[in-house]
Design an enzyme around this catalytic site. Sequence first.
Site, PDB file in Angstrom:
ATOM      1  N   LYS A  96      52.664 -85.594 -83.560  1.00  0.00           N
ATOM      2  CA  LYS A  96      53.054 -84.164 -83.594  1.00  0.00           C
ATOM      3  C   LYS A  96      52.202 -83.295 -82.680  1.00  0.00           C
ATOM      4  O   LYS A  96      51.637 -82.285 -83.110  1.00  0.00           O
ATOM      5  CB  LYS A  96      53.002 -83.645 -85.027  1.00  0.00           C
ATOM      6  CG  LYS A  96      54.016 -84.321 -85.944  1.00  0.00           C
ATOM      7  CD  LYS A  96      54.110 -83.636 -87.284  1.00  0.00           C
ATOM      8  CE  LYS A  96      54.971 -84.399 -88.268  1.00  0.00           C
ATOM      9  NZ  LYS A  96      54.399 -85.692 -88.715  1.00  0.00           N
TER      10      LYS A  96
HETATM   11  O1  LIG Z   1      59.467 -83.420 -91.232  1.00  0.00           O
HETATM   12  C1  LIG Z   1      58.671 -84.375 -91.294  1.00  0.00           C
HETATM   13  C2  LIG Z   1      58.074 -84.911 -90.167  1.00  0.00           C
HETATM   14  C3  LIG Z   1      57.253 -85.998 -90.306  1.00  0.00           C
HETATM   15  N1  LIG Z   1      57.000 -86.541 -91.528  1.00  0.00           N
HETATM   16  C4  LIG Z   1      56.124 -87.735 -91.588  1.00  0.00           C
HETATM   17  O2  LIG Z   1      56.887 -88.843 -92.054  1.00  0.00           O
HETATM   18  C5  LIG Z   1      56.121 -89.605 -92.984  1.00  0.00           C
HETATM   19  C6  LIG Z   1      56.772 -89.548 -94.346  1.00  0.00           C
HETATM   20  O3  LIG Z   1      56.110 -90.389 -95.232  1.00  0.00           O
HETATM   21  P1  LIG Z   1      56.727 -90.766 -96.680  1.00  0.00           P
HETATM   22  O4  LIG Z   1      55.684 -91.606 -97.307  1.00  0.00           O
HETATM   23  O5  LIG Z   1      58.006 -91.539 -96.426  1.00  0.00           O
HETATM   24  O6  LIG Z   1      56.952 -89.495 -97.399  1.00  0.00           O
HETATM   25  C7  LIG Z   1      54.719 -89.035 -92.943  1.00  0.00           C
HETATM   26  O7  LIG Z   1      53.982 -89.703 -91.942  1.00  0.00           O
HETATM   27  C8  LIG Z   1      54.942 -87.601 -92.525  1.00  0.00           C
HETATM   28  O8  LIG Z   1      53.826 -87.061 -91.853  1.00  0.00           O
HETATM   29  C9  LIG Z   1      57.605 -86.021 -92.630  1.00  0.00           C
HETATM   30  O9  LIG Z   1      57.415 -86.493 -93.767  1.00  0.00           O
HETATM   31  N2  LIG Z   1      58.429 -84.942 -92.492  1.00  0.00           N
END
Ligand SMILES: O=c1ccn([C@@H]2O[C@H](COP(=O)(O)O)[C@@H](O)[C@H]2O)c(=O)[nH]1
Length: 280
Positions: A96
Amino acid sequence: MQTFGARLRRAIEERGPLCVGVDPHPSLLRAWGLRDDPDGLATFCATVAEAVGDAVAIVKPQSAFFERHGSRGIATLESTIRQFKDAGALVLLDVKRGDIGSTVRAYADAYLDPSSPLYVDAITASPYLGVGSLAPMFETAAKHGGGVFVLALTSNPEGPYVQHAVAADGRTVAQAVIDEISLLNRGAEPLGSFGLVVGATVGVTGHDLSGVGGPMLAPGLGAQGGTPDDLRRVFSGNVSAVLPSYSREVLQHGPDTAALRAAVIRAQADCRVALGGAAG
Ligand SMILES: O=c1ccn([C@@H]2O[C@H](COP(=O)(O)O)[C@@H](O)[C@H]2O)c(=O)[nH]1
């Protein structure tokens, strides 16, 4: 040179429409019987790579969980990227990044130039200094067959305050981002290399995703409450380039490699059904 969009389209056709997030949370390391240190991190990532690296189209290491271990964490990120590439998965680094253009060029060099130790297939980027400030990333990605996924409608509850705000031209901030990325993908076949992040949790927002022409990463599934059925609602009619992403929901099944792999196969099947066989 094949574009990132073409490589991703092929990977999805061969392996299915799924991105697995590599998020080595301290709590997961402990649950796997590992220490929350660089050695535990390395074992965790090597286990995930061995279990699912040859089964998923793309993986998404979350940079923050490597950075918190300092230089040894970054070294592990480098080796993790290598392990997944060796297993045939594309690597999208969730980092990001976003800044003024001259600094964005350095980020582009760090992640999207093949001569860099942290070179990956694609990265996530933040557009809140203006989508135009990300131009050096777009240029470097286009030059080397890489991709950039730009935040549009994020999965967290705080996102809409900024992203649904209406700009001077009457569009929401998110729609302006969506439109600018759509322009970058215009004419690209079979899939553009510039993607968006649109969370599976965002609901029906009225944003027009019909012209994106590139992949749409959908995090928020599982641990954040999103379900495969939500994908249909959020992306109604625009599902062919959706890339559902799971991290904790899959990773909680480790360290047993067979259980991890089974969780991935289940998630792939659920997403295929939800997306109506449109992807993969
Ligand atoms: O809008 C967003 C953008 C990035 N993320 C990232 O994805 C994963 C989600 O992890 P989970 O364990 O499946 O919840 C995490 O690395 C976030 O930083 C997001 O969740 N939402």
